[in-house]
Design an enzyme around this catalytic site. Structure first.
Site, PDB file in Angstrom:
ATOM      1  N   PRO A 102      12.888  16.717   5.381  1.00  0.00           N
ATOM      2  CA  PRO A 102      12.098  16.348   4.217  1.00  0.00           C
ATOM      3  C   PRO A 102      12.026  14.855   3.924  1.00  0.00           C
ATOM      4  O   PRO A 102      11.365  14.460   2.979  1.00  0.00           O
ATOM      5  CB  PRO A 102      12.797  17.097   3.076  1.00  0.00           C
ATOM      6  CG  PRO A 102      14.222  17.169   3.503  1.00  0.00           C
ATOM      7  CD  PRO A 102      14.196  17.307   4.999  1.00  0.00           C
ATOM      8  N   GLY A 103      12.731  14.001   4.694  1.00  0.00           N
ATOM      9  CA  GLY A 103      12.417  12.583   4.646  1.00  0.00           C
ATOM     10  C   GLY A 103      13.444  11.634   4.074  1.00  0.00           C
ATOM     11  O   GLY A 103      13.158  10.440   3.953  1.00  0.00           O
ATOM     12  N   SER A 104      14.642  12.091   3.766  1.00  0.00           N
ATOM     13  CA  SER A 104      15.617  11.176   3.153  1.00  0.00           C
ATOM     14  C   SER A 104      15.977  10.018   4.073  1.00  0.00           C
ATOM     15  O   SER A 104      16.208   8.905   3.609  1.00  0.00           O
ATOM     16  CB  SER A 104      16.884  11.938   2.757  1.00  0.00           C
ATOM     17  OG  SER A 104      16.727  12.517   1.487  1.00  0.00           O
ATOM     18  N   LYS A 105      16.048  10.289   5.371  1.00  0.00           N
ATOM     19  CA  LYS A 105      16.420   9.193   6.283  1.00  0.00           C
ATOM     20  C   LYS A 105      15.280   8.196   6.405  1.00  0.00           C
ATOM     21  O   LYS A 105      15.506   6.999   6.547  1.00  0.00           O
ATOM     22  CB  LYS A 105      16.835   9.740   7.642  1.00  0.00           C
ATOM     23  CG  LYS A 105      18.135  10.527   7.543  1.00  0.00           C
ATOM     24  CD  LYS A 105      18.416  11.335   8.775  1.00  0.00           C
ATOM     25  CE  LYS A 105      19.429  12.429   8.461  1.00  0.00           C
ATOM     26  NZ  LYS A 105      18.901  13.498   7.594  1.00  0.00           N
ATOM     27  N   ASP A 124       4.659  17.374  17.299  1.00  0.00           N
ATOM     28  CA  ASP A 124       5.872  17.911  17.902  1.00  0.00           C
ATOM     29  C   ASP A 124       6.671  16.741  18.463  1.00  0.00           C
ATOM     30  O   ASP A 124       6.191  15.996  19.318  1.00  0.00           O
ATOM     31  CB  ASP A 124       5.479  18.892  19.012  1.00  0.00           C
ATOM     32  CG  ASP A 124       6.667  19.543  19.696  1.00  0.00           C
ATOM     33  OD1 ASP A 124       6.474  20.571  20.354  1.00  0.00           O
ATOM     34  OD2 ASP A 124       7.791  19.005  19.593  1.00  0.00           O
ATOM     35  N   CYS A 135      23.542  18.343  11.835  1.00  0.00           N
ATOM     36  CA  CYS A 135      24.457  18.763  10.778  1.00  0.00           C
ATOM     37  C   CYS A 135      25.157  20.053  11.212  1.00  0.00           C
ATOM     38  O   CYS A 135      25.350  20.967  10.407  1.00  0.00           O
ATOM     39  CB  CYS A 135      23.720  18.948   9.453  1.00  0.00           C
ATOM     40  SG  CYS A 135      22.335  20.105   9.536  1.00  0.00           S
TER      41      CYS A 135
END
Lengths: 305, 162
Positions: free
Chosen positions: A113-116, A161, A231
């Site tokens: 979802p984009g936190s990095k 992809d 993770c």
């Protein structure tokens, strides 16, 4: 809650198994990092304190803080004003390991979802650029909202992809490959993962993870860095993937790194009777009980030519 | 790769017109916007980014930058994100709220301004809202219709709710 055999097989790798299990079943602390593109750390912490937010600085990250329980981090004026972003503590590691510089052009290959991406965008500043990619365009909407709120205008999103991301006009200074994985380290958010983890699933993911990592290296410039992260705890998805790509290529090497204040274990170099690449000792495993976080694996690679 | 966005950079004239509206209302120096690219994709928004669409290093993109201004309105409006980024440079039509007032504002409730804060507004129109020099959003005043009330334009989907 029962623990699956897939998790129990890690017992030889963990120094305090009972503590690992206990922490793995407990809620995660809330972590935030300061958006230093909008204000200084001191200004933000002063604003947070004036709102009555109780926090303590992370030992290993000068701009990140753990909030006291019940802080309601997403409803505070500090958050709404884009002064900080809420992000799980261990997931800060890829960008910290990459150590991007102002002006760098980075690729976040499996971004949603984009936190990095958000973390990297703040790190490289206005002079830098992040290309943030995911195979799901809808999942990138969360990212766009965060970028808007934090005022980060240096991000381009793509929908592709990761395994076949096309060549770009320039090679990237750094690539983040936080690959799809079995998520065993997320049990503090999703407790069922402890009983549902499966060796077969880990093995089924490994080929795609190797392909994505190899593509990430292709897209990085010589002298640039690639971060491979998951993770999960499974060596099939971690050290064996990195080791396989190391063996197949002559243009990368592992860069060992450590972060003062962050307890971790080194990568495994032997698993289920198979010897793995000795350089994998330079990768990093985080078990939840070491720092009261989720579980994580990070390998920092340098493209040598 | 899937491309869903086609952006058209604003020419110098349109860019100047767009920014004049902002600079005039809020007393922001035009140099604040140097180095940013403004472009339109679709009918509703002008976008802003640190890179122009023609300069991105990938052939196809789904989005570039963030929304800057909503332009399909009778009075084009800066987005809340743009206000929070550039609003700290404002020198007029800028009001400071107390913490309780700021909490009401982000919950999209109107705030009653005292005379000294109304004096910082130059009449009907948009007002930048801040708390202790931290910009938190955009409001609207219309003294003839709403007296000294500041209407909150905080986005509903960002609001923390009651």
């Amino acid at each position: 809650m029962d623990v699956s055999g897939a998790i129990e097989r890690y017992q030889p790798l963990v120094d305090d198994w009972e503590r690992f299990l206990a922490i793995s079943r407990s809620p995660l602390p809330t972590c935030i990092w300061v958006n230093s593109t909008r204000a200084t750390v001191d200004e933000v912490t002063e604003f947070m304190a004036a709102e009555g937010i109780v926090f303590e600085r992370l030992a290993w990250h000068p701009e990140a803080f753990r909030l006291a329980e019940g802080a309601d981090a997403g409803s505070r004026l500090s958050y709404l004003a884009g002064l900080y972003h809420v992000q799980e503590e261990v997931s800060l590691l890829p960008v910290v390991a990459l150590a991007p510089r102002s002006g760098d052009c980075l690729l976040d290959l499996c971004a949603a979802p984009g936190s990095k991406t958000v973390h990297a965008a703040a790190a490289v500043g206005r002079a830098g650029l992040i290309v943030s990619n995911d195979r799901s365009g809808a999942r990138l909407n969360v990212l766009r909202t965060a970028l808007h709120r934090l005022g980060l205008m240096n991000v381009v999103t793509t929908v592709c992809d990761a395994a076949v991301f096309p060549d770009s006009a320039r090679a990237f200074d750094g690539v983040i490959a936080d690959v799809p994985c079995s998520c065993e380290g997320t049990s503090r958010k999703h407790p069922a993962v402890l009983s549902q983890a499966s060796v077969a699933r880990s093995r089924s993911l490994a080929e795609r993870q190797r392909t994505i990592l190899s593509r990430a290296i292709d897209l990085c410039r010589p002298g640039g860095r690639v971060v491979y992260a998951t993770c999960t705890y499974a060596p099939e998805e971690n050290e064996q993937v990195v080791g396989a790509v190391l063996a197949a290529r002559d243009d990368i090497r592992i860069l060992p790194f450590s972060l003062p204040g962050l307890l971790h274990s080194t990568g495994v170099t032997s698993w289920k009777g198979q010897d793995l690449h000795p350089d994998l000792v330079g990768t990093m495993r985080i078990w939840p009980h070491q720092n009261d976080t989720g579980g994580f694996f990070v390998a920092l690679l340098e493209k040598t030519k | 790769m899937r491309q869903t966005a086609r952006y058209v950079s604003l020419d110098l004239h349109k860019r100047t017109q767009l920014l004049e509206v902002v600079c005039d209302r809020f007393g922001i120096s035009p140099e604040v916007f140097d180095g940013y690219a403004f472009f339109q994709g679709g009918r509703r928004y002008v976008m802003v980014a640190t890179v122009a669409p023609g300069d991105v290093p990938v052939r196809e993109s789904a989005s570039i930058g963030v929304p800057f201004m909503r332009v399909n309105l009778p009075y084009p409006k800066l987005t809340t994100g743009a206000v929070m980024t550039f609003g700290s440079y404002a020198t007029r039509n800028l009001v400071d709220l107390s913490i309780p007032e700021a909490r009401e504002f982000v919950r999209r409730r109107a705030v009653l301004l005292d005379a000294s804060r109304m004096a910082r507004c130059t009449g009907k129109g948009y007002v930048i809202v801040q708390r202790r020099n931290v910009v938190i959003g955009l409001g609207f005043v219309d003294p003839k219709r709403h007296g000294a009330y500041l209407k909150s334009l905080y986005p509903g989907r960002w609001s923390p709710g009651p």
